[in-house]
Design a protein around this motif. Structure first.
Motif, mmCIF file in Angstrom:
data_model
loop_
_atom_site.group_PDB
_atom_site.id
_atom_site.type_symbol
_atom_site.label_atom_id
_atom_site.label_comp_id
_atom_site.label_asym_id
_atom_site.label_seq_id
_atom_site.Cartn_x
_atom_site.Cartn_y
_atom_site.Cartn_z
ATOM 1 N N ALA A 105 8.612 6.877 1.758
ATOM 2 C CA ALA A 105 8.063 5.845 1.653
ATOM 3 C C ALA A 105 7.536 4.469 1.332
ATOM 4 O O ALA A 105 7.938 4.541 -0.012
ATOM 5 C CB ALA A 105 6.317 6.303 1.616
ATOM 6 N N TRP A 108 2.662 5.957 0.530
ATOM 7 C CA TRP A 108 1.287 6.990 1.007
ATOM 8 C C TRP A 108 0.454 7.585 0.054
ATOM 9 O O TRP A 108 0.405 7.415 -1.162
ATOM 10 C CB TRP A 108 2.204 7.770 1.259
ATOM 11 N N CYS A 121 1.267 7.097 5.364
ATOM 12 C CA CYS A 121 2.778 6.540 4.458
ATOM 13 C C CYS A 121 2.757 5.268 5.104
ATOM 14 O O CYS A 121 2.138 5.159 6.642
ATOM 15 C CB CYS A 121 4.174 7.409 4.073
#
Length: 158
Positions: A105, A108, A121
């Protein structure tokens, strides 16, 4: 911003249903199955939904929000237990979910939501090549609640 959501039961079999549902919603938003973005989002969804149903035993709600600069995935559950990254040993079959989220990600985090929590995320829609999945400091969506969980710092993966 477009938002879609799916209620997920407290059964590990629901993870597969969540993946299939997410693929169809991604395709409906013009993100094809063969795009790296789609595969990354499906993996993130799989990990977050698995964490919710396996570690809490509670139903959850999966949300996907499509906008600029990308896609936000949220999983809310009724457990007040904070997400806790683990250090999995080499042969362990679990314990790597949040590590994967952290690595894939762009941002997040998590926050309390009612009696439970929401872990989220974000992936920016800009095309990324392998090795570019390190993002900047995380922040919540504009107008959203204050973040209460751990947020990862920028990382560089070689």
């Amino acid at each position: 911003m477009l938002q879609v959501q799916l209620e997920v039961g407290p059964d590990p079999a629901e993870v597969g249903r969540a993946r299939r549902w997410a693929r169809s919603r991604l395709a409906g938003c013009g993100i094809g199955d063969d795009e790296p973005l789609a595969e990354t989002l499906i993996l993130l969804i799989s990990e977050l939904v698995t964490n919710a149903v396996v570690h809490t035993g509670c139903p959850a709600v999966l949300r996907m929000l499509f906008g600029e600069p990308g896609v936000r995935v949220e999983v809310a559950d009724a457990s007040d237990r904070a997400p806790s990254p683990r250090q999995a040993a080499g042969d362990d079959t679990g314990g790597r979910g949040l590590e994967l989220v952290d690595g894939l990600a762009d941002r997040w985090g998590w926050q309390r939501e009612g009696a439970g929590k929401r872990i989220w995320c974000e992936i920016d829609r800009a095309e990324k090549s392998a090795g570019e999945f390190a993002g900047g400091p995380a922040g919540d969506a504009p107008g959203g609640p204050e973040i209460q969980g751990a947020i990862r710092e920028p990382r560089v993966y070689l």
